[in-house]
Design a protein around this motif. Structure first.
Motif, PDB file in Angstrom:
ATOM      1  N   THR A 291      17.598  -3.422 -20.071  1.00  0.00           N
ATOM      2  CA  THR A 291      18.866  -3.333 -19.788  1.00  0.00           C
ATOM      3  C   THR A 291      19.260  -4.069 -18.277  1.00  0.00           C
ATOM      4  O   THR A 291      20.210  -4.339 -18.240  1.00  0.00           O
ATOM      5  CB  THR A 291      19.845  -1.945 -20.056  1.00  0.00           C
ATOM      6  OG1 THR A 291      18.830  -1.066 -19.398  1.00  0.00           O
ATOM      7  CG2 THR A 291      19.420  -1.497 -21.509  1.00  0.00           C
TER       8      THR A 291
ATOM      9  N   ASP B  57      21.739  -7.086 -17.224  1.00  0.00           N
ATOM     10  CA  ASP B  57      22.446  -7.019 -16.206  1.00  0.00           C
ATOM     11  C   ASP B  57      22.299  -8.005 -15.240  1.00  0.00           C
ATOM     12  O   ASP B  57      23.382  -8.696 -14.890  1.00  0.00           O
ATOM     13  CB  ASP B  57      22.422  -5.701 -15.459  1.00  0.00           C
ATOM     14  CG  ASP B  57      23.147  -4.382 -16.094  1.00  0.00           C
ATOM     15  OD1 ASP B  57      23.762  -4.527 -17.161  1.00  0.00           O
ATOM     16  OD2 ASP B  57      22.653  -3.313 -15.852  1.00  0.00           O
TER      17      ASP B  57
ATOM     18  N   ASP C  50      33.353  -6.983 -16.041  1.00  0.00           N
ATOM     19  CA  ASP C  50      32.459  -5.803 -16.036  1.00  0.00           C
ATOM     20  C   ASP C  50      31.076  -5.949 -16.586  1.00  0.00           C
ATOM     21  O   ASP C  50      30.759  -6.140 -17.827  1.00  0.00           O
ATOM     22  CB  ASP C  50      33.152  -4.621 -17.161  1.00  0.00           C
ATOM     23  CG  ASP C  50      32.379  -3.434 -17.011  1.00  0.00           C
ATOM     24  OD1 ASP C  50      31.312  -3.343 -16.777  1.00  0.00           O
ATOM     25  OD2 ASP C  50      33.132  -2.353 -17.260  1.00  0.00           O
TER      26      ASP C  50
ATOM     27  N   GLN D 128      29.095  -3.684 -19.011  1.00  0.00           N
ATOM     28  CA  GLN D 128      30.073  -3.587 -20.253  1.00  0.00           C
ATOM     29  C   GLN D 128      29.371  -4.987 -21.055  1.00  0.00           C
ATOM     30  O   GLN D 128      29.009  -4.887 -22.240  1.00  0.00           O
ATOM     31  CB  GLN D 128      31.246  -3.640 -20.175  1.00  0.00           C
ATOM     32  CG  GLN D 128      32.099  -3.653 -21.593  1.00  0.00           C
ATOM     33  CD  GLN D 128      31.675  -2.560 -22.343  1.00  0.00           C
ATOM     34  OE1 GLN D 128      31.732  -1.630 -21.767  1.00  0.00           O
ATOM     35  NE2 GLN D 128      31.851  -2.874 -23.628  1.00  0.00           N
ATOM     36  N   LEU D 129      29.444  -6.265 -20.641  1.00  0.00           N
ATOM     37  CA  LEU D 129      28.754  -7.506 -21.283  1.00  0.00           C
ATOM     38  C   LEU D 129      27.406  -7.069 -21.577  1.00  0.00           C
ATOM     39  O   LEU D 129      27.116  -7.586 -22.685  1.00  0.00           O
ATOM     40  CB  LEU D 129      29.469  -8.707 -20.448  1.00  0.00           C
ATOM     41  CG  LEU D 129      28.511  -9.898 -21.468  1.00  0.00           C
ATOM     42  CD1 LEU D 129      29.616 -10.079 -22.410  1.00  0.00           C
ATOM     43  CD2 LEU D 129      28.875 -11.061 -20.377  1.00  0.00           C
TER      44      LEU D 129
ATOM     45  N   TYR E 249      25.745  -4.704 -22.355  1.00  0.00           N
ATOM     46  CA  TYR E 249      25.661  -3.734 -23.372  1.00  0.00           C
ATOM     47  C   TYR E 249      26.044  -4.290 -24.636  1.00  0.00           C
ATOM     48  O   TYR E 249      25.392  -3.951 -25.633  1.00  0.00           O
ATOM     49  CB  TYR E 249      26.696  -2.427 -22.983  1.00  0.00           C
ATOM     50  CG  TYR E 249      26.675  -1.343 -23.872  1.00  0.00           C
ATOM     51  CD1 TYR E 249      26.048   0.087 -23.877  1.00  0.00           C
ATOM     52  CD2 TYR E 249      27.472  -1.230 -25.038  1.00  0.00           C
ATOM     53  CE1 TYR E 249      26.059   0.596 -24.620  1.00  0.00           C
ATOM     54  CE2 TYR E 249      27.536  -0.410 -26.224  1.00  0.00           C
ATOM     55  CZ  TYR E 249      26.661   0.867 -25.733  1.00  0.00           C
ATOM     56  OH  TYR E 249      26.750   1.813 -26.906  1.00  0.00           O
ATOM     57  N   GLU E 250      27.112  -4.997 -24.545  1.00  0.00           N
ATOM     58  CA  GLU E 250      27.370  -5.696 -25.878  1.00  0.00           C
ATOM     59  C   GLU E 250      26.556  -6.494 -26.311  1.00  0.00           C
ATOM     60  O   GLU E 250      26.253  -6.591 -27.565  1.00  0.00           O
ATOM     61  CB  GLU E 250      28.810  -6.319 -25.460  1.00  0.00           C
ATOM     62  CG  GLU E 250      30.078  -5.416 -25.235  1.00  0.00           C
ATOM     63  CD  GLU E 250      31.171  -6.213 -24.919  1.00  0.00           C
ATOM     64  OE1 GLU E 250      31.292  -7.535 -25.012  1.00  0.00           O
ATOM     65  OE2 GLU E 250      32.160  -5.748 -24.545  1.00  0.00           O
TER      66      GLU E 250
ATOM     67  N   ARG F 187      32.193 -14.478 -27.731  1.00  0.00           N
ATOM     68  CA  ARG F 187      32.356 -13.565 -26.383  1.00  0.00           C
ATOM     69  C   ARG F 187      32.395 -14.437 -25.432  1.00  0.00           C
ATOM     70  O   ARG F 187      33.066 -14.502 -24.340  1.00  0.00           O
ATOM     71  CB  ARG F 187      31.564 -12.449 -26.452  1.00  0.00           C
ATOM     72  CG  ARG F 187      31.782 -11.373 -25.283  1.00  0.00           C
ATOM     73  CD  ARG F 187      32.936 -10.569 -25.539  1.00  0.00           C
ATOM     74  NE  ARG F 187      33.125  -9.360 -24.703  1.00  0.00           N
ATOM     75  CZ  ARG F 187      33.673  -9.352 -23.580  1.00  0.00           C
ATOM     76  NH1 ARG F 187      34.568 -10.302 -23.418  1.00  0.00           N
ATOM     77  NH2 ARG F 187      33.735  -8.135 -22.846  1.00  0.00           N
TER      78      ARG F 187
END
Length: 212
Positions: free
Chosen positions: A137, A141, A158, A161-162, A164-165, A196
């Protein structure tokens, strides 16, 4: 420099055993992995494997590290050939979905399976899986941040957040492809990230209009 033939053979045996262990773990789980089971699969003596791993836990930890190598070779390394930014993010996701679609591991995603298996079971195996997942992860990032720095994603994005998606889309593909229509799972995962990124990226020429 002369390489000791016995050491070379021992390393080949060890790697072959770990490759088999990764496969078996996707089918029977890490908890179902044992030196006896692995010896039967390889057609070798249990004592020969015991020379490499003195316990079931040691074998489990070694299998996890071997799965990391496979992940790096088949998913991370190809993605890093793409230019930094949104194209590299998409390449990473595509390589992950391609890896699942190729059914290289018969029981599905090693990490999705083992993380669910051990997420509520304290100990060295869970700790190692958590460490690796944290590294993954964190890597996502960094790739998202690189795209922001390159001006290919909004400056006020963010980033976690992206990231994570992106991981969630890959995890959903891994799980749904084993229980539902795999082609649909892979298609939705590919389209989800592409849509996205296209909504966020100011340069539409960096990304295709639809999944390849």
């Amino acid at each position: 420099m002369t390489v000791d033939g016995r050491l070379a053979r021992g390393e080949r045996t060890r790697n072959a055993a770990l490759d088999a262990a990764v496969v078996l773990a996707t089918e029977a789980g890490l908890d179902g992995l044992s030196l006896a089971q692995l010896a039967d699969t390889l057609g070798v003596s249990k004592s020969g494997l015991f020379a490499h791993w003195r316990s079931k836990e040691a074998l489990q930890l070694a299998a996890i590290d071997r799965a990391v190598v496979l992940w790096q070779e088949r998913i991370v390394a190809p993605a890093l050939l793409a230019p930094r930014g949104v194209r590299r993010l998409r390449a990473l996701h595509e390589a992950r979905v391609d890896f699942y679609a190729a059914r290289i591991l018969p029981g599905g995603c090693f990490f999705a399976n083992t993380q669910f298996e051990f997420n509520a079971r304290p100990g060295p195996v869970r700790d190692r899986l958590a460490e690796i997942y944290g590294q993954w992860t964190g890597f996502l990032d960094r790739l998202v941040q690189q795209a922001v720095d390159a001006g290919e994603l909004p400056a006020d994005l963010d980033v976690p957040q992206l990231a994570y998606e992106i991981d969630a889309l890959g995890m959903a593909a891994a799980m749904q492809s084993r229980l539902l229509d795999p082609d649909a799972a892979y298609r939705h995962a590919r389209a989800g990230l592409l849509d996205r990124l296209r909504r966020l990226c100011p340069d539409p020429n960096l990304l295709p209009e639809g999944p390849s």
